[in-house]
Structure formats: C-alpha cells, structure tokens
Design an enzyme around this catalytic site. Structure first.
Site, PDB file in Angstrom:
ATOM      1  N   GLU A  80       0.825  -1.213   0.000  1.00  0.00           N
ATOM      2  CA  GLU A  80       0.000   0.000   0.000  1.00  0.00           C
ATOM      3  C   GLU A  80       0.858   1.261   0.000  1.00  0.00           C
ATOM      4  O   GLU A  80       0.398   2.356   0.332  1.00  0.00           O
ATOM      5  CB  GLU A  80      -0.949  -0.022   1.196  1.00  0.00           C
ATOM      6  N   HIS A  90      -4.321   1.581   7.573  1.00  0.00           N
ATOM      7  CA  HIS A  90      -2.934   1.843   7.178  1.00  0.00           C
ATOM      8  C   HIS A  90      -2.191   2.364   8.407  1.00  0.00           C
ATOM      9  O   HIS A  90      -2.802   3.014   9.278  1.00  0.00           O
ATOM     10  CB  HIS A  90      -2.837   2.938   6.102  1.00  0.00           C
ATOM     11  N   CYS A 141      -2.930  11.232   3.788  1.00  0.00           N
ATOM     12  CA  CYS A 141      -3.276  10.336   2.668  1.00  0.00           C
ATOM     13  C   CYS A 141      -3.140  11.057   1.342  1.00  0.00           C
ATOM     14  O   CYS A 141      -2.860  10.444   0.321  1.00  0.00           O
ATOM     15  CB  CYS A 141      -4.724   9.876   2.760  1.00  0.00           C
TER      16      CYS A 141
HETATM   17  O1  SUG Z   1      -7.747   2.997   0.263  1.00  0.00           O
HETATM   18  N1  SUG Z   1     -10.507   5.137   0.479  1.00  0.00           N
HETATM   19  C1  SUG Z   1      -9.075   4.961   0.538  1.00  0.00           C
HETATM   20  C2  SUG Z   1      -8.476   5.880   1.560  1.00  0.00           C
HETATM   21  C3  SUG Z   1      -6.986   5.837   1.520  1.00  0.00           C
HETATM   22  C4  SUG Z   1      -6.359   6.549   2.646  1.00  0.00           C
HETATM   23  N2  SUG Z   1      -4.972   6.508   2.507  1.00  0.00           N
HETATM   24  C5  SUG Z   1      -4.077   6.466   3.536  1.00  0.00           C
HETATM   25  N3  SUG Z   1      -4.454   6.224   4.765  1.00  0.00           N
HETATM   26  N4  SUG Z   1      -2.844   6.625   3.243  1.00  0.00           N
HETATM   27  C6  SUG Z   1      -8.719   3.514   0.842  1.00  0.00           C
HETATM   28  O2  SUG Z   1      -9.402   2.896   1.671  1.00  0.00           O
HETATM   29  C7  SUG Z   1     -12.719   4.827  -0.432  1.00  0.00           C
HETATM   30  C8  SUG Z   1     -13.399   4.937  -1.778  1.00  0.00           C
HETATM   31  C9  SUG Z   1     -14.883   4.752  -1.713  1.00  0.00           C
HETATM   32  O3  SUG Z   1     -15.369   3.987  -0.881  1.00  0.00           O
HETATM   33  O4  SUG Z   1     -15.598   5.392  -2.548  1.00  0.00           O
HETATM   34  C10 SUG Z   1     -11.231   4.622  -0.518  1.00  0.00           C
HETATM   35  O5  SUG Z   1     -10.736   4.034  -1.452  1.00  0.00           O
END
Ligand code: SUG
Length: 446
Positions: free
Chosen positions: A174, A247, A364
C-alpha cells in the site's frame, strides 16, 4: 540543513464519490451512497496545498486518473462505443462501474513507496509503485501511477522506477502509507521504518475482522529493490486494524528524527523505539497514551493522519483535519502538547471533509519525496504549485467539476466527456504530455 522534503498532493478527480469500496476503512463504508461534491473536494485539497506552499514548503501536484476507466470495463467484456460500455456496465455490474469510477488515486500516500537517495545503495531516489491488490478499485491504479511518476521524475541519473509487485495477497503493498523515513537531515542517510499488517508466510498474528493490507513480504521486497541500507520492520498491532486503522498512517507519522504515534500502534513497541533511537543517534518520540486519546478517537479525528512538517530550529508543525478540532479529547491533547517545550511548535487545521468521508486525511493526500537540491532541480517543473498554477487549477476545477455526484451519474456519457476534456486541459496546464489511455488511443472514440 540541505535538501528538502517535497509534498506531492493528489488532485481530486472529477468522479469523486462515496462508493463504499473499502472494507476495513470505516469512513468509506459508513458514508456509502451519500452524494459527493467533487468540486468542493478538489478545492479543499488545493487550499491545503496552497497554504503549505505559502508557508514555504515545496509543494507539487499529482494529476488524477482517467475515470470511469473504460479500458478496464472493456477488459471485463463490455463492448461497443464508450457510452455503450458505460450503459451495459451500469445495467449488468453497477458495482464494477462504481469501482472503475473511483477517484481513489487522490490518496497518493498509497501511490508508491519512495526511498530518498541518502538511503539507497546506488544513490538514486527509488520509487516502487504500490499494487494496492487488496481493493479492486485501487488495484487498477498502478499503471497510470507508474506513467505519471515517470513523466515527473524522468531523469534516470537521479530517479529509479520499479513497477508494482505481483498481484497476490503475499505481496499486498500500500505504498508510503506504511513507510516512514527518519533521518537527521533530508539529504543524509536515514532509517526506513516499514510497518506491515501481516506476515503472509509463517505468521500467525493477524487481525480477525478487517484485512491487513500490507505484508512483511511486500515491505522486504520493496526495501531490497531500492537497495535500502537501513530498514526496520515492525508489525502493526492487529487490534488497531480491527478498530479501523487500515494503514499505519492512521496511527503514526514521522519526520526527520521525530516519531509521533499512538501507544497501541506497534507490536513490541519498546524494541522498535530502541532500535530507531540507536540507529538515528537519538529519536524524539511523542507517544500518545490511550488514556489521553483512545484509538476510536484517533480513527474518528485522524490525528495521526496529519502532516508532520519541519518548522525550522528543530521544531515541528502538525497539519491536521478539522475533525481533530471537533474531537474534544484530541483537541485538548494537542493544546497540551503545544504548551510543552517539546518538538511541536504549531498546529494548522484544514477542512478536508470531502476526502475525510472516504477515510482520506491530510497525510493520505500527499506523497513525500525527500530531495537534494540537484534532484529537486531535475523534477518536471510544471507540477510545482506556484501562485499562478494555483489560480489556473482553481479556475480549471470551477469550469469542469460538478458540485454533486452520486453513483447514478457514473454511466452518464456526458460525465466521461467532461472528465476527458478536463484531463486534456490539465496535462497541457502541467506540461505532462499524453499520459492517459484516452490520449494514447489513436482514433479513440471520444
Ligand atoms: O484505500 N478510500 C481509501 C483511503 C486511503 C487513505 N490513505 C491512507 N491512509 N494513506 C482507501 O481505503 C474509499 C473509496 C470509496 O469507498 O468510494 C477509498 O478508497
């Protein structure tokens, strides 16, 4: 101190919506089906970028991906012209259409793992694109991410690019969200802390409810490819993954010699702190006790999904989302921290609600790249957020983005046209050339 840390923020794409795509990310599943405001989302992100650029930080922009990903849908057997592909997918596989339309590439902390040149055997900055194999809507990001990074960091004498690891649960990767680079200076040799959720082969400690997205095997492979001289591996506490910490960057953040984390972040935390302390020749640790901030409040507020920025003179600045101010225990803790004579000198609060509702906070939205002055000079210049580029981008968002979007809108061929028109203009604005599939297809049906 020479060198710098540049923050490259993902520009929110025009199809930003709440698809409930990310099991284990409680904001994503909790807000599924709500109408989204892509225009506000993009402007919120740009406002944060502008504020940090105005404070003197090097700030770059990473463009969104082409969504809906018509080429991906074609791969699943939907044919005809583009409008026909969208209509058939909407009818037969609406979840697939929604996933292929996610604007999730905005969360560029997941785009890649970056090892600065001070840490690597060949003295170059290494990028490994993350495979994001745990979630379908994110597993389709890596090819575009690779193209974009190569267009921006193109000078092979300074930058080395590695493709995504094999798409298999053993190598769930990730990116920078599970990677913290600590060092005494940005251009000095540093220590890279790789945090994994689970060991695929031979590990029994694992979350029970939600997935561990990062494996030890993936982290080791990335460190090996990059030639990282000093890597430290630690397992994320599986209980916090089950509490919604999908994460590591939802429970800890570090910069230079400072690590800011919750006491529940890691398995065997004391040994990790001791190892980092020895390797760095002094770790400044801010460990937050559960009695002051619960893990639930950390997840609700995204306290640790903050940006920890060098404020000069050995002090740090924390960039947090509004939700921190709205969570009483977190806000009280931050005030107390500021009152101490510790590393924290300043807290800045930004409204990122559109992204936060999908589980994406300030950290993020950015990919950090520590650069020497020569490397910074080799970066494609069109992506640096100057006042003029900020003006151009806010105008561009205003012209092309909708202020309301739901899943029902994703099959609208007009939306696809709007997206492609916008991205064409964006690549010209940033001077990036033809990086998108629709720009590369000769005679493509636009
Ligand atoms: O991968 N949300 C992302 C958020 C990522 C956050 N990144 C870090 N913490 N670095 C994920 O879960 C949600 C999309 C939706 O449900 O429409 C989403 O992909």
């Amino acid at each position: 101190m020479a060198g710098c840390e540049a923050n490259f923020d993902g520009l929110v794409g025009p199809t930003h919506h709440y698809g409930g795509h990310s099991f284990g990310n409680v904001a994503s599943t909790g807000n599924a089906g709500q109408p989204a405001n892509p225009r506000a989302a993009a402007l919120q992100g740009l406002a944060k970028m502008k504020a940090l650029a105005d404070l003197g930080y090097r700030q770059g922009v990473l463009p969104p991906h082409e969504r809906p990903a018509v080429d991906v849908l074609r791969g699943f057997g939907f044919g005809g012209d583009d409008a026909g592909v969208l209509a058939a997918a909407a009818k037969q596989a609406p979840q697939l259409l929604a996933a292929a339309s996610s604007a999730s590439a905005m969360w560029v902390a997941n785009a890649a793992t970056v090892s600065p040149s001070g840490d690597t055997a060949d003295g170059r900055v290494h990028f490994s694109v993350a495979n994001l194999q745990n979630k379908f809507h994110r597993a389709i990001e890596h090819e575009q991410t690779g193209r974009t990074l190569k267009a921006i960091f193109g000078d092979a004498s300074h930058f080395a690019h590695h493709p995504a690891l094999a798409m298999h649960p053993a190598f769930g990767d990730e990116g920078a969200a599970n990677h913290t680079r600590l060092a005494r200076a940005y251009d000095a040799a540093g220590v890279e802390l790789f945090v994994y959720g689970q060991r695929h082969w031979g590990g029994s400690l694992a979350p029970q409810h939600y997935p561990a997205r990062q494996t030890l095997e993936a982290s080791q492979a990335v460190a090996r490819r990059h030639g990282v001289r000093d890597a430290v591996y630690v397992q994320q506490n599986p209980d916090v993954i089950d509490a919604g910490v999908f994460h590591n960057d939802v429970i800890s953040v570090g910069n230079l010699d400072v690590l800011f984390c919750h006491e529940s972040a890691f398995v065997g935390r004391d040994a990790v702190y001791a190892e980092l302390d020895t390797k760095l020749g002094g770790l400044r640790l801010i460990e937050v006790p559960a009695t002051k901030v619960s893990v639930d409040d950390a997840v609700r507020s995204y306290l640790f999904n903050s940006q920890l920025l060098d404020a000069g003179g050995g002090r740090m600045r924390l960039v947090v989302p509004e939700e921190c101010r709205e969570t009483p225990a977190v806000w009280a803790y931050l005030q107390a921290l500021l009152a101490q004579d510790g590393p924290l000198a300043d807290v800045r609060v930004y409204d990122l609600k559109q992204s936060m509702r999908n589980g994406g906070g300030p950290a993020c939205l950015r990919l950090r790249v520590a650069l020497t002055d020569a490397e910074a000079a080799a970066v494609h210049p069109g992506i640096w957020l100057t006042p003029a580029l900020y003006e151009a981008l806010t105008g561009w968002v205003g012209r092309h983005y909708r202020d309301r979007l739901s899943e029902a809108d994703l099959a609208d061929p007009q939306l696809l046209l709007e997206v492609r028109t916008a991205l064409d203009e964006l690549t010209a604005l940033l001077g990036l050339g033809s990086i998108y599939p629709f720009q590369r297809l000769e005679g493509g049906s636009r």
